[in-house]
Design an enzyme around this catalytic site. Sequence first.
Site, PDB file in Angstrom:
ATOM      1  N   ASP A  93       0.935  -1.128  -0.089  1.00 35.51           N
ATOM      2  CA  ASP A  93       0.040   0.144   0.079  1.00 35.51           C
ATOM      3  C   ASP A  93       0.773   1.112  -0.199  1.00 35.51           C
ATOM      4  O   ASP A  93       1.837   1.156   0.617  1.00 35.51           O
ATOM      5  CB  ASP A  93      -0.839   0.182   1.234  1.00 35.51           C
ATOM      6  CG  ASP A  93      -1.903   1.016   1.366  1.00 35.51           C
ATOM      7  OD1 ASP A  93      -1.682   2.042   1.016  1.00 35.51           O
ATOM      8  OD2 ASP A  93      -3.068   0.928   1.662  1.00 35.51           O
ATOM      9  N   ASP A 266      -7.887  -7.601  -0.688  1.00 37.11           N
ATOM     10  CA  ASP A 266      -7.106  -7.620   0.730  1.00 37.11           C
ATOM     11  C   ASP A 266      -7.875  -7.057   1.836  1.00 37.11           C
ATOM     12  O   ASP A 266      -9.076  -6.188   1.559  1.00 37.11           O
ATOM     13  CB  ASP A 266      -5.771  -6.693   0.708  1.00 37.11           C
ATOM     14  CG  ASP A 266      -6.059  -5.273   1.037  1.00 37.11           C
ATOM     15  OD1 ASP A 266      -5.915  -4.790   2.042  1.00 37.11           O
ATOM     16  OD2 ASP A 266      -6.605  -4.357  -0.180  1.00 37.11           O
TER      17      ASP A 266
END
Length: 377
Positions: A93, A266
């Site tokens: 991320d 996710d």
Amino acid sequence: MLMSLTLSLQAEDGRARAATLHTAHGDVPTPTFMPVGTAATVKAMMMDSVRATGAGIVLGNTYHLMLRPGADRVAALGGLHRFMDWPGPILTDSGGFQVMSLSSLRKLDKDGVTFQSHIDGSRHRLTPESSIGIQHKLDATITMAFDECTKFPATHEEAASSMELSMRWAARCRDAFVPRDGYGLFGIVQGSVYNDLRTQSVTALGDDFHGYAVGGLAVGEGQEAMFATLDHTLPLLPRGKPRYLMGVGTPDDILGAVMRGVDMFDCVMPTRAGRTARAYTSQGVMNMRNARYADDGRPIDPACDCPACTRHSRAYLHHLFRAGEMLGPMLLTWHNLNYYQSLMRGLRSAIMEGRLEQHAVTLRAAWAAGDREKQDG
């Protein structure tokens, strides 16, 4: 066009896709769920255990890793794969979501974000270029563009301004990204729940990212609005590139998104639930603290092959959580991740065999029915 990381489509069933993601760190069959390893660890799990669940790719977080232990330290120790003992692909991320959530601790401008660490109050700055640089130091297989996660709810004007900033940053990320064989950069589509803004975002990103994430969802808009946004956005994306729905979600959310054409997911949900006694199963969600399980000698889920289900009873898991024993969260986290991976394998098989609609009906009926034997008995 940027080089390398590719997706091979193998089957389609309606809008759903079964494919293989080819990376420098191995191939990943899709649809796939990525366990979240925020701080270079999937909470309560050894990485061998994560592999045993069938996971093919995990997620790390730029914000947390840049603050502790630091990207330079991870790089000096051989990169994130070696540092956390995960030889497979890692997606990182960009740090945008975490930084934007700091609210009073951060200051946003057109070039980036200045923020205070939640750990010690020290000041830091993230820009599109520095986020990409940190992810390179971590040796992320898949690097995410640095973006502003639009707040929800947001007016059309607010969402447009946020999306336009993210698109300018995406272009800078693309310029800063250093292509390598088997590595990739994903762009992130923003625009909140406004279809015209989602269209503008896809157009602004163009088609030369290795993959595309749909961001700014699962932030409070509800499943109906999320699915409506996916229905509009996904057909606009390049067919031969992976599609990633960030931060999702429940098994039913995943099922609905797969049926709409999402390849990658996710979420902290299965690991967080495992630490708070909630089990995801083929019969729906169970709370192992519930007194009804105190004398229940059955496995959590008879369809599951994880250690919690093959070696222990519901009564034992109930006891562990009531006693505050750390083995409880460990076993239940393993179970939840195992269930999520089993869910993904089942969805992939159904797509490959052209029976996804039938499979979805069966899954939802079982979730809705719950633990019938115990309820009827």
